[in-house]
Design an enzyme around this catalytic site. Structure first.
Site, PDB file in Angstrom:
ATOM      1  N   ASP A 182      11.926  -6.483   2.868  1.00 13.46           N
ATOM      2  CA  ASP A 182      10.591  -6.934   2.700  1.00 13.46           C
ATOM      3  C   ASP A 182       9.929  -6.989   4.331  1.00 13.46           C
ATOM      4  O   ASP A 182      10.487  -7.787   5.203  1.00 13.46           O
ATOM      5  CB  ASP A 182      10.552  -8.362   2.085  1.00 13.46           C
ATOM      6  CG  ASP A 182       9.236  -8.771   1.709  1.00 13.46           C
ATOM      7  OD1 ASP A 182       8.120  -7.961   2.467  1.00 13.46           O
ATOM      8  OD2 ASP A 182       8.954  -9.480   0.890  1.00 13.46           O
ATOM      9  N   ASN A 190      -2.838  -5.573   7.100  1.00 15.45           N
ATOM     10  CA  ASN A 190      -3.681  -5.300   5.833  1.00 15.45           C
ATOM     11  C   ASN A 190      -4.917  -5.921   6.277  1.00 15.45           C
ATOM     12  O   ASN A 190      -6.082  -5.404   6.353  1.00 15.45           O
ATOM     13  CB  ASN A 190      -3.038  -5.701   4.713  1.00 15.45           C
ATOM     14  CG  ASN A 190      -2.742  -4.264   3.880  1.00 15.45           C
ATOM     15  OD1 ASN A 190      -2.842  -3.216   4.292  1.00 15.45           O
ATOM     16  ND2 ASN A 190      -2.307  -4.516   2.788  1.00 15.45           N
ATOM     17  N   HIS A 195      -6.549  -1.580   4.486  1.00 15.22           N
ATOM     18  CA  HIS A 195      -5.549  -1.009   3.602  1.00 15.22           C
ATOM     19  C   HIS A 195      -4.885   0.445   4.147  1.00 15.22           C
ATOM     20  O   HIS A 195      -3.863   0.724   3.958  1.00 15.22           O
ATOM     21  CB  HIS A 195      -6.037  -0.699   2.315  1.00 15.22           C
ATOM     22  CG  HIS A 195      -6.148  -2.346   1.586  1.00 15.22           C
ATOM     23  ND1 HIS A 195      -4.993  -3.104   1.205  1.00 15.22           N
ATOM     24  CD2 HIS A 195      -7.112  -2.898   1.198  1.00 15.22           C
ATOM     25  CE1 HIS A 195      -5.397  -4.026   0.737  1.00 15.22           C
ATOM     26  NE2 HIS A 195      -6.631  -4.198   0.684  1.00 15.22           N
ATOM     27  N   ASP A 199      -1.441   1.600   4.746  1.00 16.97           N
ATOM     28  CA  ASP A 199      -0.688   2.612   4.269  1.00 16.97           C
ATOM     29  C   ASP A 199      -0.044   3.289   5.384  1.00 16.97           C
ATOM     30  O   ASP A 199       1.311   3.706   5.243  1.00 16.97           O
ATOM     31  CB  ASP A 199      -1.725   3.351   3.564  1.00 16.97           C
ATOM     32  CG  ASP A 199      -1.913   2.848   2.239  1.00 16.97           C
ATOM     33  OD1 ASP A 199      -1.496   1.744   1.841  1.00 16.97           O
ATOM     34  OD2 ASP A 199      -3.129   3.421   1.636  1.00 16.97           O
ATOM     35  N   ASP A 225       4.871  -3.730   0.291  1.00 14.92           N
ATOM     36  CA  ASP A 225       5.792  -3.654   1.472  1.00 14.92           C
ATOM     37  C   ASP A 225       7.300  -3.764   1.228  1.00 14.92           C
ATOM     38  O   ASP A 225       8.159  -4.155   2.240  1.00 14.92           O
ATOM     39  CB  ASP A 225       5.232  -4.475   2.438  1.00 14.92           C
ATOM     40  CG  ASP A 225       5.415  -6.000   2.059  1.00 14.92           C
ATOM     41  OD1 ASP A 225       5.431  -6.305   0.870  1.00 14.92           O
ATOM     42  OD2 ASP A 225       5.376  -6.710   3.128  1.00 14.92           O
TER      43      ASP A 225
END
Length: 316
Positions: A182, A190, A195, A199, A225
């Site tokens: 994680d 973000n 976003h 990405d 993530d």
């Protein structure tokens, strides 16, 4: 004796000419081979696919075997097995790969039947180019198993493989490891850059870290993530070494966005898969719990799931 000028050709010659015109105008490859799998007839299209001429394929006493034009030993064996079945009276239809030395490789569907004549057994085959269809199916299969954003395996494929490892551990007493990864700073990127930047970060992390696992292992994006790594036939000591390499690879990465640099790190939970493991769901839950503990301890670390009271004592 030739027919008089202006008169129709003999019926036999006419039928042969008509048959030849038909096979040469066909949109599929057509061949006739003897029981030794050597060419007696090949239409223009098939000869072109094979990078040959019909004359070179069917020259008297120099006929070439059709098996020399297959792409690998598996395709050659498949053809031989189907060919023998046809000689035994069973029509065949199958798919295989052609890879001639002087022609383009292609996937084909071959249909074959036996013809009995006085001179011996002959096999007639129709060869249909299915390369485009195979490519479409392969692409669909790839998308069904892979994450569109990162190119890693997706959660569905990950869970399928996790179930397989669980069964192999239960039945064959093999030992595997699941790593639950994680990212620690993903939300900051973000929220700060949007976003699209998030990405891009995930794409770069995936490209950077998947090289740290073995080829036979499964590296997947589970969602957001979060990533999962299945280490097959991997003792815990080696698994923790791989996990540490993953952690270091991510921790050594700085993500640039809008002239800002972000230090990235990850918390990793490790859980062993053994004969005593209760279920695939338990494996995922335990690895997730270990990952939570790694974050609770300050992030950017690897945490092994111990289980039970010993594990709870280790949380501090």
């Amino acid at each position: 004796m030739k027919s008089p000028k202006g008169s129709p050709p003999p019926e036999k010659d006419f039928h042969l000419s008509l048959l030849r015109a038909y096979i040469d105008s066909a949109n599929d490859g057509i061949f006739v081979v003897c029981d030794e799998m050597k060419f007696h007839v090949a239409n223009h299209l098939l000869a072109e696919w094979l990078g040959e001429t019909e004359k070179s394929l069917t020259a008297h006493k120099q006929r070439l075997p059709i098996t020399r034009f297959f792409g690998n030993a598996e395709s050659k064996k498949l053809f031989k097995d189907k060919f023998q079945a046809v000689l035994d009276g069973k029509p065949a239809r199958f798919e295989c790969r052609l890879k001639p030395k002087c022609g383009e490789p292609r996937w084909v569907e071959i249909s074959m039947n036996k013809v009995d004549i006085e001179a011996g057994d002959l096999v007639i085959g129709v060869v249909r180019d299915i390369t485009e269809r195979r490519e479409i199916l392969a692409e669909a299969h790839h998308h069904a198993r892979h994450d569109d954003l990162t190119g890693l395996f997706n959660r569905r494929e990950f869970e399928r493989r996790l179930n397989e490892l669980f069964e192999s551990a239960r039945i064959r007493n093999l030992r595997h490891t699941l790593l639950y990864v994680d990212l620690d700073q993903f939300k900051i990127v973000n929220d700060t850059c949007g976003h699209m930047a998030g990405d891009e970060l995930l794409r770069q992390i995936a490209a950077r870290t998947h090289k740290q696992v073995r080829k036979k292992d499964t590296f997947a994006r589970l969602g957001g993530d979060e990533f999962g790594v299945l280490l097959e036939n991997c003792q815990m000591e080696q698994a923790l070494e791989i996990a540490e390499k993953l952690r270091q690879s991510i921790a050594g990465f700085r993500f640039k966005c809008n002239d800002r640099l972000f230090d990235i790190s990850a918390s990793i939970g490790a859980c062993e898969i053994t004969q005593a493991t209760e279920s695939p769901a338990t494996i995922l839950s335990n690895a997730d719990t270990a990952c939570y503990v790694a974050k609770d301890k300050g992030r950017n670390r690897v945490q092994l799931f111990y289980g039970g009271r010993d594990y709870m004592l280790n949380r501090g």
